[in-house]
Design a protein around this motif. Structure first.
Motif, PDB file in Angstrom:
ATOM      1  N   UNK A 250      35.431  53.613  50.999  1.00 20.57           N
ATOM      2  CA  UNK A 250      36.745  52.971  50.858  1.00 20.57           C
ATOM      3  C   UNK A 250      36.697  51.530  50.352  1.00 20.57           C
ATOM      4  N   UNK A 251      35.548  50.863  50.431  1.00 24.53           N
ATOM      5  CA  UNK A 251      35.504  49.477  49.969  1.00 24.53           C
ATOM      6  C   UNK A 251      35.396  49.384  48.444  1.00 24.53           C
ATOM      7  N   UNK A 252      34.913  50.426  47.799  1.00 27.14           N
ATOM      8  CA  UNK A 252      34.686  50.354  46.350  1.00 27.14           C
ATOM      9  C   UNK A 252      35.951  50.061  45.541  1.00 27.14           C
ATOM     10  N   UNK A 253      37.095  50.732  45.818  1.00 33.38           N
ATOM     11  CA  UNK A 253      38.302  50.365  45.070  1.00 33.38           C
ATOM     12  C   UNK A 253      38.736  48.922  45.314  1.00 33.38           C
ATOM     13  N   UNK A 254      38.489  48.431  46.531  1.00 34.38           N
ATOM     14  CA  UNK A 254      38.825  47.027  46.829  1.00 34.38           C
ATOM     15  C   UNK A 254      38.005  46.088  45.941  1.00 34.38           C
ATOM     16  N   UNK A 255      36.693  46.387  45.779  1.00 38.04           N
ATOM     17  CA  UNK A 255      35.846  45.559  44.920  1.00 38.04           C
ATOM     18  C   UNK A 255      36.350  45.594  43.480  1.00 38.04           C
ATOM     19  N   UNK A 256      36.681  46.780  42.988  1.00 33.75           N
ATOM     20  CA  UNK A 256      37.134  46.923  41.597  1.00 33.75           C
ATOM     21  C   UNK A 256      38.399  46.101  41.361  1.00 33.75           C
ATOM     22  N   UNK A 257      39.397  46.251  42.239  1.00 34.61           N
ATOM     23  CA  UNK A 257      40.651  45.511  42.073  1.00 34.61           C
ATOM     24  C   UNK A 257      40.435  44.008  42.258  1.00 34.61           C
ATOM     25  N   UNK A 258      39.553  43.657  43.190  1.00 37.25           N
ATOM     26  CA  UNK A 258      39.248  42.242  43.403  1.00 37.25           C
ATOM     27  C   UNK A 258      38.614  41.600  42.182  1.00 37.25           C
ATOM     28  N   UNK A 259      37.665  42.292  41.568  1.00 30.65           N
ATOM     29  CA  UNK A 259      37.013  41.763  40.363  1.00 30.65           C
ATOM     30  C   UNK A 259      38.020  41.561  39.248  1.00 30.65           C
ATOM     31  N   UNK A 260      38.908  42.514  39.070  1.00 31.77           N
ATOM     32  CA  UNK A 260      39.931  42.400  38.022  1.00 31.77           C
ATOM     33  C   UNK A 260      40.882  41.238  38.286  1.00 31.77           C
ATOM     34  N   UNK A 261      41.192  40.996  39.551  1.00 33.00           N
ATOM     35  CA  UNK A 261      42.157  39.961  39.911  1.00 33.00           C
ATOM     36  C   UNK A 261      41.610  38.552  39.755  1.00 33.00           C
ATOM     37  N   UNK A 262      40.308  38.372  39.891  1.00 28.91           N
ATOM     38  CA  UNK A 262      39.772  37.006  39.904  1.00 28.91           C
ATOM     39  C   UNK A 262      39.059  36.615  38.620  1.00 28.91           C
ATOM     40  N   UNK A 263      38.816  37.570  37.748  1.00 27.65           N
ATOM     41  CA  UNK A 263      38.046  37.290  36.547  1.00 27.65           C
ATOM     42  C   UNK A 263      38.756  36.260  35.663  1.00 27.65           C
ATOM     43  N   UNK A 264      37.964  35.479  34.980  1.00 31.34           N
ATOM     44  CA  UNK A 264      38.465  34.481  34.051  1.00 31.34           C
ATOM     45  C   UNK A 264      38.012  34.914  32.653  1.00 31.34           C
ATOM     46  N   UNK A 265      38.895  35.525  31.859  1.00 31.96           N
ATOM     47  CA  UNK A 265      38.454  36.107  30.592  1.00 31.96           C
ATOM     48  C   UNK A 265      37.947  35.099  29.562  1.00 31.96           C
ATOM     49  N   UNK A 266      38.401  33.867  29.639  1.00 30.50           N
ATOM     50  CA  UNK A 266      38.033  32.892  28.608  1.00 30.50           C
ATOM     51  C   UNK A 266      37.042  31.834  29.064  1.00 30.50           C
ATOM     52  N   UNK A 267      36.391  32.044  30.162  1.00 30.07           N
ATOM     53  CA  UNK A 267      35.441  31.033  30.606  1.00 30.07           C
ATOM     54  C   UNK A 267      34.712  31.447  31.865  1.00 30.07           C
TER      55      UNK A 267
END
Length: 168
Positions: A120-137
């Motif tokens: 159950x933690x894997x979807x949390x990691x996926x959504x968390x990574x998408x939410x915090x990523x900085x695409x331009x730096x």
């Protein structure tokens, strides 16, 4: 996408790698689980067995303070989860809990290989990574830790560190 490791400059205070250890707690019934609370700890560097045992010990201390007696731990087969060091630590920890009658027993349950969707933690990691990523730096380690803690709504704890004798 190709990732290129940046060379570390001497004046760069940020580590080359930052790992995040996490546990997702389940409340409620098996038919209606509530999986909202996460406990996180960061470590400079990559995940290794010596850090895994520190994280397990930290979780057990917090669980014991809540009056818990056992922890059903569901995790994947990452090398730092299934290593002899971690398995031995859990066995000794559980023996000590049994002998003293105090503490939290750990009951590890390993998922089948190549089955991340069962955790159950894997979807949390996926959504968390998408939410915090900085695409331009790039984010600094501090910015990254702050964004992760903010996203998951948990407090920032001091980073775990590799013991000197295990570093070599």
């Amino acid at each position: 996408m190709r990732l290129v490791e940046q060379s570390k400059k001497k004046e760069d205070p940020d580590p080359k790698a930052l790992a995040c250890y996490g546990v997702l707690w389940q409340d409620g019934t098996p038919d209606d689980p509530a999986r909202e609370e996460m406990w996180l700890r960061f470590v400079t560097g990559r995940p290794v067995s010596a850090i895994s045992t520190q994280f397990l010990d930290w979780c057990c201390e917090r669980l014991a303070a809540q009056g818990k007696r056992a922890w059903l731990l569901i995790w994947d087969n990452a090398s730092w989860h299934i290593s002899k060091i971690v398995r031995t630590w859990i066995r000794k920890h559980n023996q000590q809990v049994k002998q003293t009658g105090t503490g939290v027993r750990i009951l590890p349950f390993r998922l089948p290989t190549q089955s991340p969707w069962l955790n159950p933690i894997e979807p949390k990691w996926v959504h968390g990574k998408r939410a915090i990523v900085e695409p331009d730096g790039l984010l600094s380690a501090q910015q990254l830790a702050e964004r992760i803690c903010s996203h998951f709504g948990c407090s920032s704890e001091p980073h775990l560190s590799l013991p000197e004798k295990a570093a070599s």
